[in-house]
Write an enzyme that holds these catalytic residues in place. Sequence first.
Site, PDB file in Angstrom:
ATOM      1  CE1 TYR A   1      76.244  93.960  15.635  1.00 50.73           C
ATOM      2  CE2 TYR A   1      73.997  93.467  14.972  1.00 50.73           C
ATOM      3  CZ  TYR A   1      74.942  94.363  15.439  1.00 50.73           C
ATOM      4  OH  TYR A   1      74.569  95.657  15.717  1.00 50.73           O
TER       5      TYR A   1
ATOM      6  CG  HIS B   1      77.829  98.836  12.421  1.00 51.93           C
ATOM      7  ND1 HIS B   1      77.881  97.482  12.476  1.00 51.93           N
ATOM      8  CD2 HIS B   1      77.396  99.211  13.631  1.00 51.93           C
ATOM      9  CE1 HIS B   1      77.480  97.062  13.667  1.00 51.93           C
ATOM     10  NE2 HIS B   1      77.189  98.095  14.383  1.00 51.93           N
TER      11      HIS B   1
ATOM     12  CG  LEU C   1      66.400  96.633  27.578  1.00 51.73           C
ATOM     13  CD1 LEU C   1      66.078  95.163  27.338  1.00 51.73           C
ATOM     14  CD2 LEU C   1      65.398  97.234  28.565  1.00 51.73           C
ATOM     15  N   GLY C   2      70.579  99.145  28.227  1.00 48.72           N
ATOM     16  CA  GLY C   2      71.957  99.203  28.725  1.00 48.72           C
ATOM     17  C   GLY C   2      72.598  97.827  28.702  1.00 48.72           C
ATOM     18  NE  ARG C   3      76.657  97.673  24.751  1.00 53.74           N
ATOM     19  CZ  ARG C   3      77.018  97.324  23.510  1.00 53.74           C
ATOM     20  NH1 ARG C   3      77.074  96.066  23.175  1.00 53.74           N
ATOM     21  NH2 ARG C   3      77.312  98.241  22.614  1.00 53.74           N
TER      22      ARG C   3
ATOM     23  CG  PHE D   1      74.102  97.494  34.309  1.00 57.34           C
ATOM     24  CD1 PHE D   1      75.037  96.681  34.943  1.00 57.34           C
ATOM     25  CD2 PHE D   1      73.722  98.673  34.948  1.00 57.34           C
ATOM     26  CE1 PHE D   1      75.579  97.026  36.182  1.00 57.34           C
ATOM     27  CE2 PHE D   1      74.256  99.042  36.182  1.00 57.34           C
ATOM     28  CZ  PHE D   1      75.190  98.208  36.795  1.00 57.34           C
TER      29      PHE D   1
ATOM     30  CB  ALA E   1      69.697  90.715  33.784  1.00 61.36           C
TER      31      ALA E   1
HETATM   32  N1  LIG Z   1      74.689 100.242  15.935  1.00 60.67           N
HETATM   33  C1  LIG Z   1      75.461  99.785  16.876  1.00 60.67           C
HETATM   34  O1  LIG Z   1      76.624 100.152  17.003  1.00 60.67           O
HETATM   35  C2  LIG Z   1      74.910  98.771  17.842  1.00 60.67           C
HETATM   36  C3  LIG Z   1      75.607  98.457  19.015  1.00 60.67           C
HETATM   37  C4  LIG Z   1      75.032  97.525  19.883  1.00 60.67           C
HETATM   38  C5  LIG Z   1      73.807  96.949  19.572  1.00 60.67           C
HETATM   39  N2  LIG Z   1      73.170  97.265  18.416  1.00 60.67           N
HETATM   40  C6  LIG Z   1      71.863  96.678  18.064  1.00 60.67           C
HETATM   41  O2  LIG Z   1      70.941  96.986  19.105  1.00 60.67           O
HETATM   42  C7  LIG Z   1      70.341  95.792  19.589  1.00 60.67           C
HETATM   43  C8  LIG Z   1      70.009  95.931  21.049  1.00 60.67           C
HETATM   44  O3  LIG Z   1      71.121  96.290  21.825  1.00 60.67           O
HETATM   45  P1  LIG Z   1      71.828  95.276  22.818  1.00 60.67           P
HETATM   46  O4  LIG Z   1      71.392  93.891  22.509  1.00 60.67           O
HETATM   47  O5  LIG Z   1      73.263  95.610  22.796  1.00 60.67           O
HETATM   48  O6  LIG Z   1      71.358  95.729  24.257  1.00 60.67           O
HETATM   49  P2  LIG Z   1      69.953  95.819  25.030  1.00 60.67           P
HETATM   50  O7  LIG Z   1      68.831  95.652  24.115  1.00 60.67           O
HETATM   51  O8  LIG Z   1      70.060  97.046  25.842  1.00 60.67           O
HETATM   52  O9  LIG Z   1      70.071  94.575  26.035  1.00 60.67           O
HETATM   53  C9  LIG Z   1      70.166  93.260  25.600  1.00 60.67           C
HETATM   54  C10 LIG Z   1      70.494  92.392  26.781  1.00 60.67           C
HETATM   55  O10 LIG Z   1      69.436  92.476  27.751  1.00 60.67           O
HETATM   56  C11 LIG Z   1      68.878  91.197  27.995  1.00 60.67           C
HETATM   57  N3  LIG Z   1      67.424  91.407  28.114  1.00 60.67           N
HETATM   58  C12 LIG Z   1      66.558  91.740  27.137  1.00 60.67           C
HETATM   59  N4  LIG Z   1      65.317  91.921  27.620  1.00 60.67           N
HETATM   60  C13 LIG Z   1      65.406  91.691  28.952  1.00 60.67           C
HETATM   61  C14 LIG Z   1      64.455  91.693  30.002  1.00 60.67           C
HETATM   62  N5  LIG Z   1      63.180  92.013  29.793  1.00 60.67           N
HETATM   63  N6  LIG Z   1      64.880  91.390  31.249  1.00 60.67           N
HETATM   64  C15 LIG Z   1      66.189  91.090  31.486  1.00 60.67           C
HETATM   65  N7  LIG Z   1      67.134  91.055  30.534  1.00 60.67           N
HETATM   66  C16 LIG Z   1      66.744  91.354  29.269  1.00 60.67           C
HETATM   67  C17 LIG Z   1      69.281  90.334  26.829  1.00 60.67           C
HETATM   68  O11 LIG Z   1      69.451  88.992  27.213  1.00 60.67           O
HETATM   69  P3  LIG Z   1      68.669  87.771  26.469  1.00 60.67           P
HETATM   70  O12 LIG Z   1      68.988  87.871  25.023  1.00 60.67           O
HETATM   71  O13 LIG Z   1      69.268  86.582  27.103  1.00 60.67           O
HETATM   72  O14 LIG Z   1      67.229  87.979  26.792  1.00 60.67           O
HETATM   73  C18 LIG Z   1      70.640  90.943  26.450  1.00 60.67           C
HETATM   74  O15 LIG Z   1      71.654  90.405  27.268  1.00 60.67           O
HETATM   75  C19 LIG Z   1      71.373  94.701  19.264  1.00 60.67           C
HETATM   76  O16 LIG Z   1      70.772  93.430  19.238  1.00 60.67           O
HETATM   77  C20 LIG Z   1      71.874  95.157  17.924  1.00 60.67           C
HETATM   78  O17 LIG Z   1      70.983  94.745  16.907  1.00 60.67           O
HETATM   79  C21 LIG Z   1      73.712  98.173  17.555  1.00 60.67           C
END
Ligand SMILES: NC(=O)c1ccc[n+]([C@@H]2O[C@H](COP(=O)([O-])OP(=O)(O)OC[C@H]3O[C@@H](n4cnc5c(N)ncnc54)[C@H](OP(=O)(O)O)[C@@H]3O)[C@@H](O)[C@H]2O)c1
Length: 339
Positions: A62, A131, A212-214, A216, A220
């Site tokens: 990252y 990973h 949170l589906g990134r 979606f 947002a």
């Molecule tokens: N092992 C793997 O291959 C892998 C792959 C992807 C991710 N990850 C890990 O999993 C973690 C979480 O996944 P992710 O960040 O990809 O996706 P996520 O948690 O599904 O979504 C994150 C996104 O949602 C937004 N968000 C968060 N809370 C919200 C809310 N209450 N209302 C509206 N928008 C909101 C965030 O924006 P803001 O930050 O601007 O709030 C960000 O853009 C990552 O940080 C990483 O540590 C691991």
Amino acid sequence: MSDTGKIATAELGTGGPQVGVQGLGCMGISEFYGDTDEAAARDTLEAALDVGVTLFDTADIYGSGANETFLAPFVGAHRDEITLATKFAIERSDTDPNFRGVRNDPAYIRQAVEASLRRLGTDVIDLYYMHRRDPLVPFADSVGAMAELVKEGKVKQLGLSEVTGAELREAHAVHPIAALQSEWSLFSRDVEISAVPAAVELGVTLVPYSPLGRGFLTGAFADAAKELSEGDFRKHQPRFTGENAKTNAALLEPVHTIAAAHGATAAQIALAWVQQRAQVHGLTVVPIPGTRKRSRLLENTGATRLTLTEQELRSLEPIAGQVAGDRYPDMSSTAAARE
Ligand SMILES: NC(=O)c1ccc[n+]([C@@H]2O[C@H](COP(=O)([O-])OP(=O)(O)OC[C@H]3O[C@@H](n4cnc5c(N)ncnc54)[C@H](OP(=O)(O)O)[C@@H]3O)[C@@H](O)[C@H]2O)c1
């Protein structure tokens, strides 16, 4: 949430530490999701710990190490209060920003752990994940090398990310695996094919990423190509652009209806669903939604108090099967490609 204002706790791997039942994904602070207000992100880390979030998730990839470096002061200030997770295996290139290689060989692992420890400013990583899996490297070699790090005290627990149930069993036979981190959400349920049953059987905690589906699933954004800034990774995810995004945004209607009924947000419904879906399987989960904003952190942890009804769960059940488009532009290194 208890009377103390803290979220509940869950065991991380059989016999492992108690962690807050929701963790924090830190990836977006350093890469992939547009510009970051660093002061707000630091404030979010503190807010998370205040409400009982203790599992903090990063990876060496990252920001090419920048995320681990960013976390170092927080780790230093709270070393004994947090469970620190990081990952190795994805190699990048200095010349091609799009290059991704997968490395699981022992020499690489040894070099990667030293680099992560240095950037994080700590002498031990609580949970060290592979990973991505390179199926050409036997688990006896790669998990064996990870187990050596446990013996040496550099790492406390081991984890894997994006592996199949069969691979989880194979690795667990080499050394106990505490956690499996894989994508799991209303939109992404391939983990339920074989990894979830294996995790239940082995007592492995599931750490759902992108719950949170990134973003979606929260509503947002509705079309990444049109709405998100240049360089945002989601612009290249097939399910978030064009016709696919249109189809997928329409699938969220029941999520919004249920949110209105609970006086909650779509994000909270998505997170409550993951917790309750895990209960159906008899599995312990610690989802790691990512956010850089205190208000969203509090909103997301608030979801741990929500309970969806049987009827609500039924109405959410068909969504994943109707999602248009893959999770990644290239699915070749996901567990789904090897199921
Ligand atoms: N092992 C793997 O291959 C892998 C792959 C992807 C991710 N990850 C890990 O999993 C973690 C979480 O996944 P992710 O960040 O990809 O996706 P996520 O948690 O599904 O979504 C994150 C996104 O949602 C937004 N968000 C968060 N809370 C919200 C809310 N209450 N209302 C509206 N928008 C909101 C965030 O924006 P803001 O930050 O601007 O709030 C960000 O853009 C990552 O940080 C990483 O540590 C691991």
